[in-house]
Design an enzyme around this catalytic site. Structure first.
Site, short mmCIF file in Angstrom:
data_model
loop_
_atom_site.label_atom_id
_atom_site.label_comp_id
_atom_site.label_asym_id
_atom_site.label_seq_id
_atom_site.Cartn_x
_atom_site.Cartn_y
_atom_site.Cartn_z
N ASP A 2 0.77 -1.27 -0.21
CA ASP A 2 0.34 -0.10 -0.03
C ASP A 2 1.11 1.22 -0.01
OD1 ASP A 2 -2.32 1.41 -0.01
OD2 ASP A 2 -2.76 0.77 2.15
N HIS A 12 2.41 3.22 -8.85
CA HIS A 12 2.73 1.48 -9.05
C HIS A 12 4.08 1.23 -10.15
CE1 HIS A 12 -1.65 2.08 -7.70
NE2 HIS A 12 -1.93 2.46 -8.89
N LEU A 18 12.09 -19.85 -3.74
CA LEU A 18 11.27 -19.43 -3.30
C LEU A 18 9.03 -19.22 -3.91
CD1 LEU A 18 10.09 -16.46 -1.23
CD2 LEU A 18 10.74 -14.86 -3.45
C1 FPP Z 1 -1.82 0.33 -2.94
O1 FPP Z 1 -1.48 1.48 -3.31
C2 FPP Z 1 -0.99 -0.82 -3.94
C3 FPP Z 1 -1.45 -1.57 -5.45
C4 FPP Z 1 -3.58 -1.43 -5.65
C5 FPP Z 1 -1.07 -1.73 -6.16
C6 FPP Z 1 0.18 -2.84 -6.25
C7 FPP Z 1 1.06 -2.98 -7.10
C8 FPP Z 1 2.20 -2.84 -7.58
C9 FPP Z 1 3.07 -2.28 -6.46
C10 FPP Z 1 2.66 -3.19 -8.47
C11 FPP Z 1 2.08 -4.26 -9.89
C12 FPP Z 1 2.87 -5.59 -8.90
C13 FPP Z 1 3.23 -6.87 -9.68
C14 FPP Z 1 4.32 -7.72 -9.08
C15 FPP Z 1 2.91 -6.61 -11.22
P1 FPP Z 1 -2.49 1.99 -4.02
O2 FPP Z 1 -2.61 2.97 -4.37
O3 FPP Z 1 -3.57 1.96 -3.15
O4 FPP Z 1 -1.78 3.65 -2.62
P2 FPP Z 1 -2.58 5.19 -1.62
O5 FPP Z 1 -3.49 4.46 -0.87
O6 FPP Z 1 -1.71 5.58 -1.86
O7 FPP Z 1 -3.76 5.62 -2.96
#
Ligand code: FPP
Length: 259
Positions: free
Chosen positions: A32, A49, A143
């Site tokens: 997150d 992201h 892993l």
């Molecule tokens: C939450 O942060 C994160 C996500 C919804 C996506 C996580 C994805 C990645 C780290 C990249 C993709 C990974 C792979 C392995 C393909 P948020 O956007 O909700 O952050 P915020 O709460 O600060 O808005």
């Protein structure tokens, strides 16, 4: 005299109580804070992201070095479909790009890949890439990297219950034989140990429909670090904190016998 019907009832204990000091077999992470990382820099959320992928690489490498058996990363939740279309497209493309660009490296590092979550509503080319990644790493015994993609804990349970209901209706399983083990065998995670440690970055303290069944006895860590900044030292900090926890699984504390 009537016997107490509860006296010999088998009370399931998921695991043996453990003394502090251990390493988790399975670490699961809610990655997150990508959006906030980007906002703070005046950048579009999608760049957060993209930066998050670099943290994925760091953590996969370090978890392997630390001999963690299973690392599960929450990459896209079913609820994430409610985000703006451009952001959803970016998250889809990130999985495509990650598999295309990193698969050879992951194979070279003996990583086994598994993707959990529903596949019906994601693009066919992505399903193809997932199947290729799983097939080509199936025999690796380093892993186990589990990507939760289009994943929701309630959806997983509902899909498992549906499959189980079909098996019962087909006469393959007697209704009275249905128990925790039978249901767990139909989950996407059937072949995996339950997570010992669940980490959610960015300081938020919610579980957000992640591994609901499997985390029944997990330990939790909520570091304030935003996911794109997360790295080896943060993972080590969470592992060190985990090592101080005494896990009881509802039983009595383990006492360490003095010599
Ligand atoms: C939450 O942060 C994160 C996500 C919804 C996506 C996580 C994805 C990645 C780290 C990249 C993709 C990974 C792979 C392995 C393909 P948020 O956007 O909700 O952050 P915020 O709460 O600060 O808005």
């Amino acid at each position: 005299m009537r016997s107490d019907p509860l006296a010999n009832a088998a009370v399931p204990v998921p695991e043996e109580p453990s003394a502090p000091g251990g390493l988790p077999r399975h670490v699961a992470i809610i990655m997150d804070g990508n959006g906030r990382w980007a906002n703070r820099r005046g950048l579009p959320r999608t760049l957060g992201h993209r930066k998050g992928i670099e943290a994925v690489r760091r953590v996969v490498r370090h978890a392997g070095e630390r001999r963690i058996e299973v690392l599960t990363l929450f990459a896209f939740s079913r609820e994430n479909w409610n985000r703006p279309k451009a952001e959803v497209n970016e998250l889809m493309s990130l999985l495509r790009r990650f598999i295309r660009s990193d698969l050879e490296d992951l194979i070279a590092n003996n990583v086994q890949i598994q993707v959990i979550g529903g596949r019906d509503d994601i693009d066919k080319d992505i399903v193809g890439l997932i199947e290729e990644a799983e097939a080509r790493t199936r025999l690796n015994d380093g892993l186990r990297l589990v990507l939760a993609f289009n994943y929701g804990g309630r959806d997983e349970l509902a899909r498992a219950a549906r499959k189980l209901a079909f098996a019962v209706a087909a006469g393959q399983i007697a209704p009275e034989a249905v128990n925790e083990d039978t249901l767990a065998a139909y989950l996407d995670t059937a072949a995996l140990p339950d997570p010992d440690l669940v980490i959610r970055t960015s300081g938020e303290q919610r579980i957000s429909n992640f591994l609901l069944w499997q985390s029944a006895y997990a330990e939790y860590a909520f570091p304030a670090t935003l996911w794109p900044d997360f790295g080896a030292a943060h993972l080590d900090e969470a592992l060190a904190d985990y090592a101080t926890r005494q896990r009881r699984f509802g039983a009595v504390p383990v006492t360490i016998a003095k010599p």
